[in-house]
Scaffold this active site. Sequence first.
Site: not given
Length: 341
Positions: A91, A104, A111, A115, A118, A159-160, A191, A216, A333
Site C-alpha cells: 500500500e 507514504c 511486517c 504491533c 496494525c 513494514g519496518e 519511522s 505509544n 495500515c
Amino acid sequence: MIDLKELTPDEIDRLCVHQLGQKPGQGHRVAVQLFRKRMDDIDGMTDLNRPFRELLKRRCTITRLVADRSEIAEDGTTKLLYRLGDGNSIEGVLIPGRGRLTLCISTQVGCASGCRFCLTGAGGLVRNLTPGEMVNQFFAAARFAGERPVTNIVLMGTGEPLGNYDAVIRFIRAATDRRGLGFSPKKVTLSTCGLAPMIERLADDNIAVSLAVSLNATTDAVRDRIMPVNKAYPIERLMQAVRYYGDKTGRSVTIEYVLFKGLNDSDSDATRLGELLQGIACMINILLFNPFPGSEFQRPDEERAYAFRNLLLRSGHVAVVRSSMGRDISAACGQLRAQAK
Ligand code: SF4
C-alpha cells in the site's frame, strides 16, 4: 539485465564507467533523466546520444509499477494498492496538506514487528522490498497525483524500514541525491517501531533523513502488550538509542504517540512521557487511534487528546495533536491490502 531503478545515482555512474566504458559523470546524466525527468523508458532519454542509449538498453532495463486500486477520502487522502511482479501487494498513501503532498511508502511486504494495533503486523513478514520497488512506488504515486508534486516522503507504510536497512538506505540515497529524486533530507522521514541498535547504526552511518520513533506507551507493561518489539528493546533501551541518535547527529527526533482510550492516555502517561523525553530534542506527534473492524482498541475523544497535549506543553515539550486523515476510507495500515487478498 540491471534495473536502473535499483541503483543510486552514484551506482549508475559507476556502472556506466566500469561496464559500459563511459567517462565518469555520464551515468549521472542517465540518473537525472531517470529520476528527475521521470523517464521510464531508455529510448525516451533523448538527452543521451543514440549509441549510448543502445549500449544502455543492452545491459539495463527500467521497471514500472502501477496502482492497481485506489480509494479517495473526502479530505483528499488517497490510498493506493500496488501489485508487485511476484503477485504480492503493498500500500501507499497520498496525504494532501496546506502547500504539501506527502507520500507514504512501504518498505516490506507484511511486517515482522506484530504491533497489535496494525493490520499489517497481524500477517507477519512476507519479504523485503528492493530499493527499485520503493522508487517505483514514488513514480506510480506521482503519476497518480498528476500536476500536484509530491513534496514529502514518509517511510511509514507497510513494514519496518530499519528491518530492511540496506535497501531502505539505498532508497534514501536515491531520494535525497540532487541527481536522484532531489528531496531535501528534511522532507524524507523514516519511522521506526523502535529497533534500538539500528537507530544507533543510522546515526553512525550519518544517513541524512528525519527520524520518527513510534513510542505509544510510557511503561513496559503497556508497550509489551501493544508492541512486541518492546520485549527485545524496552523503553529504557529505546530512549538510550534515541539520545545517542540526537547527540551524534544533532538532529531533532519526532516521537509518535498514538492514543488508545483507557490504555495509554491518562494524565500520568502524559507526565511520564514528559519525563522520559526530558533533555531530548524532539517534537511529539499525538495521534488518535483509527479503529478498524475487529480491532481490540478504542479511539479516545479529542478533548482527552488536547488535555494530554496540554500537560506535555506545560512540561516544556513541543507537542501537536495530528488530525486523522482519510477516516472514511480503509485508513488503517494494511486495511486495503487485507481487503485485496
Ligand atoms: S505499525 Fe509498522 S512496525 Fe508495527 S506492525 Fe504495523 S507496519 Fe509493522
